[in-house]
Design a protein around this motif. Sequence first.
Motif, short mmCIF file in Angstrom:
data_model
loop_
_atom_site.label_atom_id
_atom_site.label_comp_id
_atom_site.label_asym_id
_atom_site.label_seq_id
_atom_site.Cartn_x
_atom_site.Cartn_y
_atom_site.Cartn_z
N VAL A 184 0.79 -1.12 0.02
CA VAL A 184 0.10 0.13 0.10
C VAL A 184 0.99 1.04 0.06
O VAL A 184 1.77 1.28 1.00
N THR A 185 0.78 1.99 -1.22
CA THR A 185 1.51 3.17 -1.25
C THR A 185 0.77 4.44 -1.08
O THR A 185 -0.38 4.39 -1.32
N VAL A 186 1.23 5.33 -0.15
CA VAL A 186 0.41 6.48 0.07
C VAL A 186 1.06 7.78 -0.46
O VAL A 186 2.30 8.05 -0.38
N LEU A 187 0.30 8.60 -1.23
CA LEU A 187 0.72 9.74 -1.83
C LEU A 187 0.00 10.89 -1.11
O LEU A 187 -1.20 10.88 -1.01
N ARG A 188 0.59 12.11 -1.06
CA ARG A 188 0.09 13.34 -0.91
C ARG A 188 -0.37 14.06 -2.11
O ARG A 188 -0.03 14.02 -3.31
N ALA A 189 -1.89 14.12 -2.33
CA ALA A 189 -2.48 14.71 -3.50
C ALA A 189 -1.74 16.04 -3.78
O ALA A 189 -1.45 16.80 -3.01
N ASP A 211 0.18 18.37 -7.44
CA ASP A 211 0.58 18.51 -8.86
C ASP A 211 1.64 17.60 -9.25
O ASP A 211 2.18 17.51 -10.46
N GLU A 212 2.48 17.42 -8.12
CA GLU A 212 3.79 16.43 -8.24
C GLU A 212 3.67 15.27 -7.55
O GLU A 212 2.94 15.21 -6.47
N LEU A 213 4.46 14.30 -7.71
CA LEU A 213 4.42 12.95 -7.16
C LEU A 213 5.19 13.07 -5.65
O LEU A 213 6.35 13.39 -5.78
N ASP A 214 4.38 12.84 -4.71
CA ASP A 214 4.84 12.78 -3.59
C ASP A 214 4.36 11.67 -2.55
O ASP A 214 3.44 11.73 -1.86
N VAL A 215 5.27 10.73 -2.71
CA VAL A 215 5.13 9.49 -1.72
C VAL A 215 5.38 9.76 -0.28
O VAL A 215 6.74 9.88 -0.19
N ILE A 216 4.50 9.61 0.41
CA ILE A 216 4.87 9.74 1.86
C ILE A 216 4.85 8.40 2.65
O ILE A 216 5.30 8.50 3.93
N GLY A 217 4.32 7.15 2.22
CA GLY A 217 4.55 6.01 3.16
C GLY A 217 4.37 4.86 2.10
O GLY A 217 3.86 4.95 0.95
N GLU A 218 4.90 3.68 2.67
CA GLU A 218 4.63 2.54 1.93
C GLU A 218 4.65 1.51 2.97
O GLU A 218 5.43 1.41 3.60
#
Length: 121
Positions: free
Chosen positions: A74-79, A81-88
């Motif tokens: 499970v990958t968590v992104l911050r919504a 305009d740019e890809l910002d992965v905040i957790g996995e």
Amino acid sequence: HVEILEKRNLPEVPSPLVHQGRIYMIKNGGIITCLDLGSGQRLFRKRISASGSYYASPIAVGENIFLASRQGIVTVLRAGDELDVIGENDLSGKIMATPAVAGETLFIRTDGHLFAFSSND
């Protein structure tokens, strides 16, 4: 009026997610595409580290986007305009179903367990 926004890297199974004026799509191989809802302009298309297959549709909870791979990552992104992965997180089981949210609890079903995640606030 019909307009084609994308022709490549479309998801095979997961539905697109519309959230905060953007369209998010996850494709097998961990390719995430984000489009501006108003203009149709691609904001980004990148590969995340969970590069397996995807059956679950992305979901939004507040400012976060959750992507669940068949391999149980499970990958968590911050919504945005740019890809910002905040957790996995590796849930150690296959995920084929789209996660669900009820109140402040996120439910994710693997092939062996039903997980319930909530904040302690």
